[in-house]
Design an enzyme around this catalytic site. Structure first.
Site, PDB file in Angstrom:
ATOM      1  CG  ASP A 169     -10.941 -22.863  38.757  1.00  0.00           C
ATOM      2  OD1 ASP A 169     -10.664 -21.896  39.505  1.00  0.00           O
ATOM      3  OD2 ASP A 169     -10.279 -23.913  38.745  1.00  0.00           O
ATOM      4  CE  LYS A 176     -13.987 -23.814  33.936  1.00  0.00           C
ATOM      5  NZ  LYS A 176     -14.347 -24.897  34.821  1.00  0.00           N
TER       6      LYS A 176
END
Ligand code: SF4
Length: 346
Positions: free
Chosen positions: A231, A213
């Site tokens: 996320d 991420k």
């Protein structure tokens, strides 16, 4: 026993005692099994012994009716039960079209969607992204100016006194672990990458505290390389939109990536995350004020009354629908996305 016998007579008609007696014998299995009891104590035994067959008969009748109803449904006969509207299966083509349309609508709503962490170079971005775990971007933005003022380069942060860094990072939560991560990250940048943030996924994910991420945030926003940022908002929204049913971030990334051209990945991530922060909240999505409601299979999961829904909208940095959103100057200076790699400029 008496009631049963009368009933048997009534059903068969007054055609003779033999028939009545026969009916009695058939309807009273206990009598058939033990004729002696029939003559000695019929009144006592009757209520208990007759209740069971009646109950059994009722149960059997119900079961037969249920089986018949089931068979009728199977044959396509109209059911008396209220029909639950079926979810229309969506073809792959329709899903791709709907997903892309949602992204286009969101692009109109959030024309300047951007990373909401403040940064001026790739080093600041990677550190800020690591610090943003388990806290808000706002909190990180309030913390990082002091950090970068004192430790502007990876060399400075790698050589810092951990206790001093911890004090600065305390408001971000998990400050000891985060101090360890950003100092370890800075040291790895100095030792392995000449003090520069690498621009390759495989190098980024080897840095302490950096997962896919964070790596995609850095690649997309500091290097102009497409990446999907999965996320918590992204995970929630794409499942609500039925883009995927996956729960594993890597699988979500792959499934959503397959719906869009690679060139759209980074902005798609910003649009989705902006929408998740402002309108499609985890607990109370503001469905009644949502611009993509007609495209959303989860419409109704939140407040649908427009007035009440409007009160749920969250104003954050960057505003919400109707406003022209203004990204940070540093982001505009970098040319937006796709941007000239910030990493190249230091
Ligand atoms: S309609 Fe509701 S659930 Fe769907 S995206 Fe909008 S706010 Fe979220």
């Amino acid at each position: 026993m008496v009631v049963r016998r009368d009933s048997a007579v009534g059903e068969q008609g007054p055609t003779g005692a033999n028939k009545t007696a026969k009916a009695t014998k058939v309807s009273d299995p206990s009598a058939a099994e033990n004729p002696a009891r029939k003559t000695t104590a019929p009144a006592k035994a009757a209520p208990v012994r007759k209740a069971a067959p009646v109950k059994k008969a009722a149960t059997a009748r119900k079961a037969a009716e249920a089986a018949e109803a089931k068979a009728a449904v199977t044959r396509g006969a109209p059911s008396t039960r209220r029909k639950v509207p079926a979810v229309k299966p969506e073809s792959r083509t329709a899903l791709v079209r709907r997903a892309r349309r949602i992204n286009r609508e969101l692009a109109e709503v959030y024309p300047y969607a951007h990373p909401e962490l403040d940064f001026e170079n790739s080093f600041q971005l990677i550190v800020a992204t690591v610090l943003s775990a388990q806290t808000t971007d706002l909190r990180v933005n309030q913390t990082t100016p002091a950090l970068f003022a004192k430790y502007p380069t990876p060399e400075d942060l790698a050589a810092a006194d951990p206790q001093e860094v911890e004090e600065i990072l305390r408001p971000c939560g998990f400050f000891r672990a985060k101090t360890k991560s950003v100092m370890g990250l800075s040291k790895a940048l100095v030792d392995n990458h000449g003090g520069e943030v690498p621009g390759r996924l495989e190098d980024l994910v080897k840095l302490p505290g950096v997962g896919r991420k964070t790596a995609f945030v850095v690649l997309g926003n500091a290097f102009g390389r497409p990446g999907i940022t999965v996320d918590t908002h992204f995970q929630r929204l794409v499942r609500r939109w039925r883009w995927t049913e996956a729960t594993d971030p890597d699988k979500i990334e792959a499934a959503v990536g397959a719906l869009f051209p690679k060139s759209e990945w980074t902005m798609l991530s910003h649009h989705v995350i902006f929408h998740g922060r402002r309108i499609c909240h985890a607990r109370k999505p503001a469905c009644g004020a949502c611009p993509i409601a007609p495209l959303c299979p989860a419409f109704g999961e939140g407040e649908t009354d427009p007035e009440k829904a409007r009160k749920l909208l969250k104003y954050e940095k960057g505003g919400f629908p109707g406003q022209r959103l203004k990204p940070p100057q540093s982001y505009l200076d970098a040319g937006g996305i796709p941007a000239p790699p910030l990493g190249a400029a230091g």
